[in-house]
Design a protein around this motif. Structure first.
Motif, PDB file in Angstrom:
ATOM      1  N   LEU A   1       0.752  -1.218  -0.046  1.00 42.96           N
ATOM      2  CA  LEU A   1       0.020   0.141  -0.167  1.00 42.96           C
ATOM      3  C   LEU A   1       0.864   1.243  -0.013  1.00 42.96           C
ATOM      4  N   PHE A   2       0.686   2.048  -0.925  1.00 42.89           N
ATOM      5  CA  PHE A   2       1.488   3.549  -0.945  1.00 42.89           C
ATOM      6  C   PHE A   2       0.476   4.519  -0.847  1.00 42.89           C
ATOM      7  N   PHE A   3       1.141   5.489  -0.038  1.00 42.11           N
ATOM      8  CA  PHE A   3       0.178   6.697   0.529  1.00 42.11           C
ATOM      9  C   PHE A   3       0.657   7.907  -0.008  1.00 42.11           C
ATOM     10  N   ASN A   4      -0.260   8.833  -0.380  1.00 40.95           N
ATOM     11  CA  ASN A   4       0.012  10.247  -0.925  1.00 40.95           C
ATOM     12  C   ASN A   4       0.925  10.151  -1.942  1.00 40.95           C
ATOM     13  N   CYS A   5       0.668   9.502  -2.941  1.00 39.30           N
ATOM     14  CA  CYS A   5       1.345   9.515  -4.032  1.00 39.30           C
ATOM     15  C   CYS A   5       0.916  10.699  -5.178  1.00 39.30           C
ATOM     16  N   SER A   6       2.104  11.333  -5.807  1.00 40.53           N
ATOM     17  CA  SER A   6       1.679  12.148  -6.791  1.00 40.53           C
ATOM     18  C   SER A   6       1.104  11.991  -7.823  1.00 40.53           C
ATOM     19  N   PRO A   7      -0.244  12.292  -8.186  1.00 40.17           N
ATOM     20  CA  PRO A   7      -0.915  12.038  -9.214  1.00 40.17           C
ATOM     21  C   PRO A   7      -0.357  12.115 -10.638  1.00 40.17           C
ATOM     22  N   ASP A   8       0.498  12.974 -10.764  1.00 39.02           N
ATOM     23  CA  ASP A   8       1.297  13.254 -12.034  1.00 39.02           C
ATOM     24  C   ASP A   8       2.386  12.269 -12.382  1.00 39.02           C
TER      25      ASP A   8
ATOM     26  N   ASP B   1      -3.537   0.710  -7.742  1.00 41.73           N
ATOM     27  CA  ASP B   1      -4.963   0.594  -7.679  1.00 41.73           C
ATOM     28  C   ASP B   1      -5.724   1.336  -6.349  1.00 41.73           C
ATOM     29  N   PRO B   2      -6.416   2.450  -6.497  1.00 45.36           N
ATOM     30  CA  PRO B   2      -6.892   2.940  -5.200  1.00 45.36           C
ATOM     31  C   PRO B   2      -8.190   2.327  -4.866  1.00 45.36           C
ATOM     32  N   ALA B   3      -8.730   1.535  -5.507  1.00 52.59           N
ATOM     33  CA  ALA B   3      -9.953   1.030  -5.084  1.00 52.59           C
ATOM     34  C   ALA B   3      -9.832  -0.510  -4.504  1.00 52.59           C
ATOM     35  N   SER B   4      -8.518  -0.833  -4.198  1.00 48.74           N
ATOM     36  CA  SER B   4      -8.248  -1.982  -3.721  1.00 48.74           C
ATOM     37  C   SER B   4      -8.940  -2.459  -2.319  1.00 48.74           C
ATOM     38  N   TYR B   5      -9.234  -3.708  -2.294  1.00 51.73           N
ATOM     39  CA  TYR B   5      -9.693  -4.141  -0.837  1.00 51.73           C
ATOM     40  C   TYR B   5      -8.911  -3.405   0.591  1.00 51.73           C
ATOM     41  N   LEU B   6      -7.713  -3.622   0.376  1.00 52.09           N
ATOM     42  CA  LEU B   6      -6.924  -3.169   1.614  1.00 52.09           C
ATOM     43  C   LEU B   6      -6.980  -1.719   1.671  1.00 52.09           C
ATOM     44  N   CYS B   7      -7.083  -0.901   0.453  1.00 56.45           N
ATOM     45  CA  CYS B   7      -7.304   0.536   0.752  1.00 56.45           C
ATOM     46  C   CYS B   7      -8.476   0.920   1.482  1.00 56.45           C
ATOM     47  N   ARG B   8      -9.607  -0.021   1.187  1.00 60.01           N
ATOM     48  CA  ARG B   8     -10.698   0.264   1.947  1.00 60.01           C
ATOM     49  C   ARG B   8     -11.121  -0.529   3.353  1.00 60.01           C
TER      50      ARG B   8
ATOM     51  N   ALA C   1      -9.418   9.106  10.491  1.00 55.25           N
ATOM     52  CA  ALA C   1      -8.159   9.902  10.393  1.00 55.25           C
ATOM     53  C   ALA C   1      -7.586   9.492   9.006  1.00 55.25           C
ATOM     54  N   MET C   2      -7.670   8.433   8.275  1.00 58.71           N
ATOM     55  CA  MET C   2      -7.125   8.114   7.058  1.00 58.71           C
ATOM     56  C   MET C   2      -7.947   8.451   6.050  1.00 58.71           C
ATOM     57  N   ARG C   3      -9.099   9.246   6.111  1.00 56.50           N
ATOM     58  CA  ARG C   3     -10.193   9.290   5.026  1.00 56.50           C
ATOM     59  C   ARG C   3      -9.710  10.024   3.787  1.00 56.50           C
ATOM     60  N   ASP C   4      -8.914  11.406   4.373  1.00 53.45           N
ATOM     61  CA  ASP C   4      -8.485  12.134   3.244  1.00 53.45           C
ATOM     62  C   ASP C   4      -7.064  11.890   2.935  1.00 53.45           C
ATOM     63  N   ILE C   5      -6.553  10.725   3.425  1.00 52.77           N
ATOM     64  CA  ILE C   5      -5.280  10.329   2.804  1.00 52.77           C
ATOM     65  C   ILE C   5      -5.414   9.329   1.438  1.00 52.77           C
ATOM     66  N   SER C   6      -4.539   9.478   0.469  1.00 46.94           N
ATOM     67  CA  SER C   6      -4.861   8.754  -0.534  1.00 46.94           C
ATOM     68  C   SER C   6      -4.021   7.684  -0.501  1.00 46.94           C
ATOM     69  N   CYS C   7      -4.560   6.397  -0.971  1.00 48.91           N
ATOM     70  CA  CYS C   7      -3.773   5.146  -0.937  1.00 48.91           C
ATOM     71  C   CYS C   7      -4.148   4.371  -2.103  1.00 48.91           C
ATOM     72  N   CYS C   8      -3.191   3.651  -2.670  1.00 47.15           N
ATOM     73  CA  CYS C   8      -3.338   2.746  -3.600  1.00 47.15           C
ATOM     74  C   CYS C   8      -2.393   1.655  -3.496  1.00 47.15           C
ATOM     75  N   SER C   9      -2.703   0.444  -4.049  1.00 43.97           N
ATOM     76  CA  SER C   9      -2.182  -0.872  -3.914  1.00 43.97           C
ATOM     77  C   SER C   9      -1.389  -1.217  -5.276  1.00 43.97           C
ATOM     78  N   TYR C  10      -0.124  -1.536  -5.032  1.00 43.69           N
ATOM     79  CA  TYR C  10       0.660  -1.890  -6.175  1.00 43.69           C
ATOM     80  C   TYR C  10       1.672  -2.785  -5.860  1.00 43.69           C
ATOM     81  N   TYR C  11       1.957  -3.867  -6.602  1.00 39.42           N
ATOM     82  CA  TYR C  11       2.905  -5.151  -6.504  1.00 39.42           C
ATOM     83  C   TYR C  11       4.161  -4.770  -7.285  1.00 39.42           C
TER      84      TYR C  11
END
Length: 337
Positions: free
Chosen positions: A127-134, A157-164, A176-186
């Protein structure tokens, strides 16, 4: 007043043999430690040089009751080891965990040395947090892969099971984590993980722990747990199987540290095939058999055996030199009882 008891040469020699046997047996039996902090250490893994398989030489380190895995990226506490489904589960104190909430800190990219017959398990998710969308492609994986199949492996993937469903998190943490961007990547390579961390605040590793439910799919038969799973191979050779065969003596598979050739580690000596139990005779020739072949890592045993043998032979010569010449006649100086 009772006269001192005179020990005959055969009795003294038998005593020396017994003492050397005790020293050697103790040294050999404690050579390969089989546990560290309650975690079993079995073949092919080892925490002592010359034990286990040379593929995993210096991979594990035991300091007190703490077992650590050494990798090119650092040393990591070992949580558990499985030999039925060969893998090592490690933790990284620098990685994010639910208790940290939105408090992130820089961390190092985890890596393993593939030359050691170890690999990152495909049961890990990152899980990666606060990644640059650019800089990072953050798109729901199923839809993105349908549109761009050739770029499917590059999406986080920001819609992964673990990010939710963050593992071990409660309602307040999720808030507390609601406004933090998260995405899952292998990441398939250390370099891709390193590149991701250039454009993300931090990351964490989650592995899927089986809890039963055969025939069902994730996440219903598995639960997520923080940590990184590292898979390892168990090299199986006929020589090692013969060495471990209790009918052949029940040795421990090891190797010569000078050339990494196989050695069967036994209580009384090391051999290249398997243990052969023999009764030791109390003779000077038998003393030579007590020395470990090859002079490898059994330093304590070799030194103890060498010193014991030297002292024993020196003392025998001294006793024989002082022994009275009686020509077979029993006297008060040489009588047994």
């Amino acid at each position: 007043m009772d006269s001192p008891i005179n020990t005959s040469a055969p009795q003294l020699l038998a005593l020396v043999v017994a003492l050397i046997c005790v020293v050697l047996t103790y040294s050999q039996s404690t050579l390969c430690r089989t546990t560290c902090g309650g975690i079993p250490i079995n073949y092919p893994l080892t925490i002592d040089d010359g034990c286990g398989s040379p593929y995993y030489r210096h991979i594990l380190a035991c300091s007190g009751d703490v077992l650590e895995l050494r990798t090119p990226s650092g040393r990591y506490p070992v949580k558990s080891i499985s030999y039925s489904d060969p893998h090592i589960l490690v933790s990284d104190p620098q990685m994010w965990a639910c208790k940290d909430e939105d408090r992130f800190r820089p961390t190092r990219p985890f890596s393993v040395d593939s030359s050691t017959h170890m690999s990152l398990s495909n049961q890990n998710e990152y899980l990666f947090f606060n990644c640059s969308p650019d800089k990072v492609i953050m798109e729901p994986r199923p839809m993105f892969c349908e549109r761009y199949p050739e770029r499917c492996d590059s999406t986080c993937d920001p819609a992964s099971y673990l990010c939710r469903h963050y593992p071990e998190c409660n309602a307040s943490t999720n808030k507390a984590m609601r406004d933090i961007s998260c995405c899952s990547y292998y990441p398939k390579a250390t370099e891709s993980l390193r590149m991701m961390l250039k454009h993300c605040t931090t990351y964490t590793s989650v592995h899927w722990k089986s809890v039963g439910g055969l025939g069902t799919s994730r996440p219903y038969d598995q639960v997520p747990e923080y940590g990184t799973r590292v898979d390892f191979d168990i090299p199986t050779t006929s020589t090692c199987l013969r060495c471990q065969d209790r009918a052949k003596g029940g040795g421990t598979c090891g190797f010569d540290t000078s050339n990494q050739d196989f050695l069967c580690l036994c209580e009384q000596k090391n051999v290249t095939t398997y243990v052969k139990i023999t009764m030791l005779k109390a003779t000077v020739d038998t003393l030579e058999q007590l020395q470990c072949n090859g002079g490898r890592t059994v330093t304590g045993a070799s030194i103890a055996g060498g010193v014991g043998i030297g002292v024993g032979i020196w003392y025998l010569k001294k006793v024989r030199a002082k022994a009275p010449v009686t020509h077979g006649v029993q006297t008060n100086d040489n009588r047994m009882f």
